[in-house]
Design a protein around this motif. Structure first.
Motif, PDB file in Angstrom:
ATOM      1  N   UNK A  98       1.274 -44.931  39.079  1.00  0.00           N
ATOM      2  CA  UNK A  98       2.494 -44.238  39.500  1.00  0.00           C
ATOM      3  C   UNK A  98       2.592 -42.844  38.884  1.00  0.00           C
ATOM      4  N   UNK A  99       2.160 -42.708  37.634  1.00  0.00           N
ATOM      5  CA  UNK A  99       2.168 -41.381  37.006  1.00  0.00           C
ATOM      6  C   UNK A  99       1.110 -40.469  37.631  1.00  0.00           C
ATOM      7  N   UNK A 100      -0.045 -41.043  37.945  1.00  0.00           N
ATOM      8  CA  UNK A 100      -1.117 -40.218  38.515  1.00  0.00           C
ATOM      9  C   UNK A 100      -0.813 -39.803  39.946  1.00  0.00           C
ATOM     10  N   UNK A 101      -0.008 -40.578  40.673  1.00  0.00           N
ATOM     11  CA  UNK A 101       0.299 -40.222  42.056  1.00  0.00           C
ATOM     12  C   UNK A 101       1.025 -38.880  42.135  1.00  0.00           C
ATOM     13  N   UNK A 102       1.850 -38.586  41.138  1.00  0.00           N
ATOM     14  CA  UNK A 102       2.555 -37.293  41.129  1.00  0.00           C
ATOM     15  C   UNK A 102       1.548 -36.159  40.999  1.00  0.00           C
ATOM     16  N   UNK A 103       0.586 -36.300  40.110  1.00  0.00           N
ATOM     17  CA  UNK A 103      -0.434 -35.268  39.939  1.00  0.00           C
ATOM     18  C   UNK A 103      -1.314 -35.153  41.183  1.00  0.00           C
ATOM     19  N   UNK A 104      -1.695 -36.296  41.764  1.00  0.00           N
ATOM     20  CA  UNK A 104      -2.514 -36.258  42.974  1.00  0.00           C
ATOM     21  C   UNK A 104      -1.770 -35.575  44.121  1.00  0.00           C
ATOM     22  N   UNK A 116      -4.207 -26.607  52.369  1.00  0.00           N
ATOM     23  CA  UNK A 116      -4.289 -25.465  53.283  1.00  0.00           C
ATOM     24  C   UNK A 116      -5.569 -24.664  53.062  1.00  0.00           C
ATOM     25  N   UNK A 117      -5.964 -24.487  51.806  1.00  0.00           N
ATOM     26  CA  UNK A 117      -7.185 -23.722  51.522  1.00  0.00           C
ATOM     27  C   UNK A 117      -8.440 -24.501  51.892  1.00  0.00           C
ATOM     28  N   UNK A 118      -8.356 -25.827  51.894  1.00  0.00           N
ATOM     29  CA  UNK A 118      -9.542 -26.619  52.242  1.00  0.00           C
ATOM     30  C   UNK A 118      -9.901 -26.511  53.714  1.00  0.00           C
ATOM     31  N   UNK A 119      -8.961 -26.049  54.553  1.00  0.00           N
ATOM     32  CA  UNK A 119      -9.241 -25.914  55.987  1.00  0.00           C
ATOM     33  C   UNK A 119     -10.126 -24.714  56.296  1.00  0.00           C
ATOM     34  N   UNK A 120     -10.309 -23.815  55.341  1.00  0.00           N
ATOM     35  CA  UNK A 120     -11.162 -22.641  55.552  1.00  0.00           C
ATOM     36  C   UNK A 120     -12.619 -23.069  55.403  1.00  0.00           C
ATOM     37  N   UNK A 121     -13.209 -23.539  56.499  1.00  0.00           N
ATOM     38  CA  UNK A 121     -14.573 -24.056  56.451  1.00  0.00           C
ATOM     39  C   UNK A 121     -15.619 -22.947  56.496  1.00  0.00           C
ATOM     40  N   UNK A 155     -13.490 -30.251  47.523  1.00  0.00           N
ATOM     41  CA  UNK A 155     -13.979 -31.089  46.429  1.00  0.00           C
ATOM     42  C   UNK A 155     -12.810 -31.674  45.638  1.00  0.00           C
ATOM     43  N   UNK A 156     -11.765 -30.886  45.410  1.00  0.00           N
ATOM     44  CA  UNK A 156     -10.591 -31.395  44.696  1.00  0.00           C
ATOM     45  C   UNK A 156      -9.908 -32.502  45.488  1.00  0.00           C
ATOM     46  N   UNK A 157      -9.801 -32.333  46.820  1.00  0.00           N
ATOM     47  CA  UNK A 157      -9.193 -33.377  47.651  1.00  0.00           C
ATOM     48  C   UNK A 157     -10.030 -34.649  47.635  1.00  0.00           C
ATOM     49  N   UNK A 158     -11.347 -34.495  47.747  1.00  0.00           N
ATOM     50  CA  UNK A 158     -12.222 -35.674  47.743  1.00  0.00           C
ATOM     51  C   UNK A 158     -12.145 -36.397  46.400  1.00  0.00           C
ATOM     52  N   UNK A 159     -12.050 -35.644  45.317  1.00  0.00           N
ATOM     53  CA  UNK A 159     -11.958 -36.275  43.996  1.00  0.00           C
ATOM     54  C   UNK A 159     -10.662 -37.072  43.868  1.00  0.00           C
ATOM     55  N   UNK A 160      -9.558 -36.515  44.374  1.00  0.00           N
ATOM     56  CA  UNK A 160      -8.291 -37.252  44.356  1.00  0.00           C
ATOM     57  C   UNK A 160      -8.382 -38.534  45.178  1.00  0.00           C
ATOM     58  N   UNK A 161      -8.997 -38.444  46.341  1.00  0.00           N
ATOM     59  CA  UNK A 161      -9.129 -39.637  47.187  1.00  0.00           C
ATOM     60  C   UNK A 161     -10.025 -40.682  46.534  1.00  0.00           C
ATOM     61  N   UNK A 183       0.510 -33.212  43.866  1.00  0.00           N
ATOM     62  CA  UNK A 183       0.498 -31.773  43.601  1.00  0.00           C
ATOM     63  C   UNK A 183      -0.851 -31.154  43.933  1.00  0.00           C
ATOM     64  N   UNK A 184      -1.926 -31.816  43.543  1.00  0.00           N
ATOM     65  CA  UNK A 184      -3.268 -31.287  43.817  1.00  0.00           C
ATOM     66  C   UNK A 184      -3.522 -31.213  45.314  1.00  0.00           C
ATOM     67  N   UNK A 185      -3.118 -32.247  46.058  1.00  0.00           N
ATOM     68  CA  UNK A 185      -3.344 -32.245  47.506  1.00  0.00           C
ATOM     69  C   UNK A 185      -2.517 -31.175  48.203  1.00  0.00           C
ATOM     70  N   UNK A 186      -1.255 -31.028  47.801  1.00  0.00           N
ATOM     71  CA  UNK A 186      -0.428 -29.989  48.417  1.00  0.00           C
ATOM     72  C   UNK A 186      -0.946 -28.588  48.080  1.00  0.00           C
ATOM     73  N   UNK A 187      -1.517 -28.426  46.916  1.00  0.00           N
ATOM     74  CA  UNK A 187      -2.001 -27.118  46.490  1.00  0.00           C
ATOM     75  C   UNK A 187      -3.310 -26.738  47.180  1.00  0.00           C
TER      76      UNK A 187
END
Length: 481
Positions: A355-361, A370-375, A204-210, A363-367
């Motif tokens: 450009x400022x939000x890309x840094x936060x996005x 890996x955990x999002x792959x646990x389906x 959900x966090x990844x989808x929200x960033x996208x 970080x969220x995607x990297x964080x």
């Protein structure tokens, strides 16, 4: 005498103007009454045609229902349903379903009755809608079984389906946009029972960033497109001003000489004004006047500003968008530079925020990647909670103990059968050869002893397994005590 004549002439002209005004008003009233009468006659004729067609349709429905197996009772039920629909007790969907039950065997008559109901339960409003059965029929209720098939999901519209009119289409848009094919649901999604895979909190966090990234990209892209269009309009305005200035220079070729003379006169009058003299009035600039007139009369091309351009401007001005758009429509030459500057400013602000939000996005995607792959996270938690419950562990220990008891019992039975079989074989051999009876008996006794030792060792191993399993279970229970 001349004053009296002028006064009489003025009164005569006023009386003539008043008479013309009264005559014009009378003509306008008569013309309006004639138009109203024509509309009334057309409306009555249209209503008569509608009533006649509806009456004929109901008569044909009556003939079909009366000749059915249920006889006149089916027609009476149909009339009751129509009465409930007219009182708004039945909705249009209810009436469509009931009409399918009544007229399912007559598809042509069913389509005519559906067209009579209209998309919102209204009567058809024009002769064209009466002539076309698809005019008031929703797309989901059209039968596409006889239409052309492009892919498993796309069908061609019927030939007599009314084409939607779209304004302000360019030749390129007409060549690529689709007006003849529609997408239909195929498979499990048609029954609205298709379940998508459940997403965990990391997905959900990844989808929200996208979604946020896509939304910002779309806003910035639309704003850039609007800025480009407004710049083209501004260039058109400047070109119109140049043309007006060139035309004014041709009409007033001596204006530059007079302007130079006026400038020298102004210098001289400035000196006179210092001594108390009166300065002469400045001459009118015909070129500036022509440019101003061209600026006021200029209007943008109606095909350049599209709906997404209007949406971009509305997004910038918010609740004042309606007022700004009205000014852009009535005074485009004055509003265009202001709106263009505001769009450029907001576009720079949005790019900086992106450009400022890309840094936060990032970080969220990297964080969360890996955990999002646990389906199986949700199902694993449910299974783990069920398996590690106290009742489940006790039941598992009991099942293992019962399985070991059954195995021991089966092993003892097999050992007993083997011992009995060997004893029977030894007795037969002793009867056949008494000399060899003693060695055979000794060998049979040795085999029996070996089998007893093997059974005892197996029973001891099983007992140890049950003991250690019980000790482990008790140690695990102590963790929750």
């Amino acid at each position: 005498a001349p004053a009296l004549a002028a006064q009489a002439k003025a009164s005569a002209e006023a009386a003539s103007a008043e008479g013309e005004r009264v005559l014009t008003e009378a003509q306008n009233k008569a013309r309006l009454a004639s138009v109203r009468a024509q509309r009334s006659r057309a409306s009555r004729s249209h209503a008569h045609l509608n009533f006649k067609k509806e009456h004929n349709l109901l008569l044909r429905i009556k003939d079909v229902l009366v000749m059915s197996n249920r006889g006149p009772g089916l027609w009476h039920d149909f009339v009751k349903c129509i009465n409930l629909f007219s009182k708004q007790i039945f909705t249009r969907q209810d009436m469509l379903q009931l009409s399918n039950d009544f007229l399912g065997g007559e598809p042509d008559m069913l389509n005519e009755f559906r067209a009579l109901l209209g998309p919102t339960g209204r009567q058809p409003q024009s002769l064209e809608e009466n002539a076309n059965p698809f005019a008031s029929l929703p797309l989901a209720e059209i039968n596409f079984s006889n239409c052309a098939v492009a892919t498993p999901s796309y069908r061609a519209l019927p030939e007599n389906y009314p084409k939607q009119i779209s304004s302000a289409r360019s030749p390129l848009e007409k060549s690529v946009l689709n007006d003849a094919w529609v997408s239909l649901p195929v498979g499990s999604e048609e029954n609205y029972s298709f379940k998508h895979m459940r997403k965990n909190q990391y997905e959900e966090a990844l989808f929200k960033c996208e979604d946020d990234l896509f939304e910002v990209d779309m806003i910035i892209g639309a704003t850039k497109c609007t800025i480009t269009t407004l710049e083209q309009l501004l260039l058109t305005l400047r070109e119109a001003e140049k043309q007006a200035a060139a035309a004014a220079e041709k009409l007033y070729p001596d204006y530059k000489k007079s302007a130079a003379a006026a400038a020298s006169a102004a210098t001289a009058t400035a000196k006179l004004g210092a001594k108390g003299g009166k300065a002469p009035a400045a001459p009118v600039n015909p070129i500036a006047k022509a440019v101003l007139a061209a600026r006021r009369s200029w209007r943008p091309d109606g095909g350049m500003l599209r709906s997404f351009h209007i949406a971009s401007i509305s997004r910038v001005y918010g609740e004042h968008a309606t007022e700004v758009l009205n000014i852009l429509k009535t005074q485009p030459s004055a509003a265009l530079p202001v709106i263009l500057g505001r769009l450029r400013q907001k576009n720079l602000e949005w790019q900086h925020a992106q450009n400022e939000a890309k840094v936060q996005w990032k970080e969220v995607m990297e964080k969360n990647y890996a955990k999002s792959l646990d389906h199986r996270s949700f199902y694993f938690r449910q299974t783990e909670k069920k398996v590690l419950s106290l009742r489940q562990i006790v039941n598992e220990v009991k099942e293992r103990k019962d399985a070991i008891d059954v195995a021991l019992t089966t092993l003892k039975d097999e050992q007993q059968k083997k011992l009995e079989r060997r004893e029977s074989v030894g007795n037969l051999e002793s009867l056949a050869s008494p000399v060899k009876a003693a060695p055979a008996a000794d060998s049979a006794a040795g085999a029996a002893d070996a089998m007893d030792v093997e059974a005892a060792s197996a029973e001891e191993a099983a007992s140890e397994e049950v003991y250690y399993g019980t000790q482990n279970a008790l140690a695990f229970f102590s963790l929750f005590a």
